[in-house]
Design an enzyme around this catalytic site. Structure first.
Site, PDB file in Angstrom:
ATOM      1  N   LYS A  87       0.852  -1.190   0.000  1.00  0.00           N
ATOM      2  CA  LYS A  87       0.000   0.000   0.000  1.00  0.00           C
ATOM      3  C   LYS A  87       0.890   1.244   0.000  1.00  0.00           C
ATOM      4  O   LYS A  87       1.740   1.402   0.893  1.00  0.00           O
ATOM      5  CB  LYS A  87      -0.891  -0.040   1.240  1.00  0.00           C
ATOM      6  CG  LYS A  87      -2.129   0.808   1.154  1.00  0.00           C
ATOM      7  CD  LYS A  87      -3.007   0.521   2.376  1.00  0.00           C
ATOM      8  CE  LYS A  87      -4.246   1.352   2.384  1.00  0.00           C
ATOM      9  NZ  LYS A  87      -4.949   1.244   3.672  1.00  0.00           N
TER      10      LYS A  87
HETATM   11  C1  E4P Z   1      -8.345   1.837   3.846  1.00  0.00           C
HETATM   12  O1  E4P Z   1      -7.509   1.459   3.076  1.00  0.00           O
HETATM   13  C2  E4P Z   1      -8.284   3.152   4.524  1.00  0.00           C
HETATM   14  O2  E4P Z   1      -7.109   3.253   5.239  1.00  0.00           O
HETATM   15  C3  E4P Z   1      -9.476   3.330   5.388  1.00  0.00           C
HETATM   16  O3  E4P Z   1     -10.618   2.860   4.691  1.00  0.00           O
HETATM   17  C4  E4P Z   1      -9.669   4.711   5.937  1.00  0.00           C
HETATM   18  O4  E4P Z   1     -10.906   4.737   6.610  1.00  0.00           O
HETATM   19  P1  E4P Z   1     -11.305   5.908   7.608  1.00  0.00           P
HETATM   20  O5  E4P Z   1     -11.519   7.154   6.817  1.00  0.00           O
HETATM   21  O6  E4P Z   1     -12.579   5.415   8.241  1.00  0.00           O
HETATM   22  O7  E4P Z   1     -10.184   6.052   8.594  1.00  0.00           O
END
Ligand code: E4P
Length: 218
Positions: A87
Site C-alpha cells: 500500500k
Molecule cells: C483503507 O484502506 C483506509 O485506510 C481506510 O478505509 C480509511 O478509513 P477511515 O476514513 O474510516 O479512517
C-alpha cells in the site's frame, strides 16, 4: 463486488471470514495503532497472522515517503506472504514506486485518493487497486460516492485493469451504493458488513415460521 474488512483486529477478521463473504483485508498505521500493534517486528508478525486467517489480498502500508525507502519497505512486505499487497501513498514518490512494483509483478494499492485525476495517475502507473476515501470526503461535505462514479467512468473509458477499492466506507448504505455504482471492491468495518444482514421483516417472518411450525408439534 469484493468485500474487504478495514481493520487490524484479528477477532473481527476471523468473524468476517467465518461469515464466508470475506475477500481481503486493508490496514493502515492508524488501524494497527488502534489494536496496540506498534514496532516493526510486531507489525510484521501481525501481517503474517492476518494472512493466515484470510484467503484474499492483505494491504500492508509503507511508512517511508521517499522512493528508495518505499522500495525497500515494499519489497520486504511483499516477501512476507504471497497475499500481501503493498500500500503506497498517493504522492509523486508513491506513483514512481507503484510503477516500479507493477513492473516486478508486485501488487499495489494506491491509498489516500481524493480525486479522479489521482486515480488516473495510479492506474497509469499500474496499480492493482486504487483507494478513494469516500467517507472522509463525506466528512467534509463533498460527495464521496460521486468520486467513485467518476473513477468508474474514467477506468471504463480506457479498460484499465486497476480495481476501484472504495475505502473509508462507514456504513451499510455506502456498501450498497458502491455496489450500485460498480465498485470492484469495498473496504469497511465489520459493522458495515454485518449491518447488511438486518431487516425486521426477516426477523419477524422467521419468528412467525418457527411459531407456526411449533404449533404442529404441540
Ligand atoms: C483503507 O484502506 C483506509 O485506510 C481506510 O478505509 C480509511 O478509513 P477511515 O476514513 O474510516 O479512517
Amino acid at each position: 463486488m469484493k468485500f474487504f474488512i478495514d481493520t487490524a483486529n484479528l477477532g473481527e477478521i476471523k468473524e468476517a471470514q467465518e461469515l464466508g463473504v470475506l475477500d481481503g483485508v486493508t490496514t493502515n498505521p492508524s488501524l494497527m495503532a488502534k489494536e496496540g500493534i506498534t514496532g516493526e517486528k510486531n507489525i510484521i508478525n501481525h501481517y503474517k497472522a492476518i494472512c493466515e486467517i484470510v484467503d484474499g489480498d492483505v494491504s500492508a502500508e509503507v511508512i517511508a515517503t521517499d522512493f528508495d525507502g518505499m522500495i525497500m519497505e515494499g519489497e520486504a512486505l511483499a516477501a512476507l506472504h504471497p497475499q500481501i499487497v503493498v500500500k503506497l501513498p498517493m504522492i509523486a514518490e508513491g506513483i514512481k514506486a507503484c510503477k516500479y512494483f507493477s513492473g516486478k509483478g508486485i501488487k499495489t494499492n494506491v491509498t489516500l485518493v481524493f480525486s479522479s485525476g489521482q486515480a488516473l495517475l495510479a492506474a497509469k502507473a499500474g496499480a492493482a487497486y486504487v483507494s478513494p476515501f469516500l467517507g472522509r470526503l463525506d466528512d467534509v461535505s463533498t460527495d464521496g460516492l460521486h468520486l467513485i462514479s467518476e473513477i468508474k467512468q474514467v477506468f471504463d473509458n480506457y479498460s484499465f485493469e486497476t480495481q476501484i477499492l472504495s475505502a473509508s466506507v462507514r456504513h451499510t448504505m455506502h456498501v450498497v451504493n458502491c455496489a450500485k455504482i460498480g465498485s470492484d471492491v469495498m473496504t469497511g468495518p465489520l459493522s458495515s458488513i454485518k449491518g447488511l444482514l438486518k431487516h425486521p421483516l426477516t426477523d419477524n417472518g422467521l419468528a412467525q415460521f418457527l411459531a407456526d411450525y411449533n404449533k404442529g408439534n404441540n
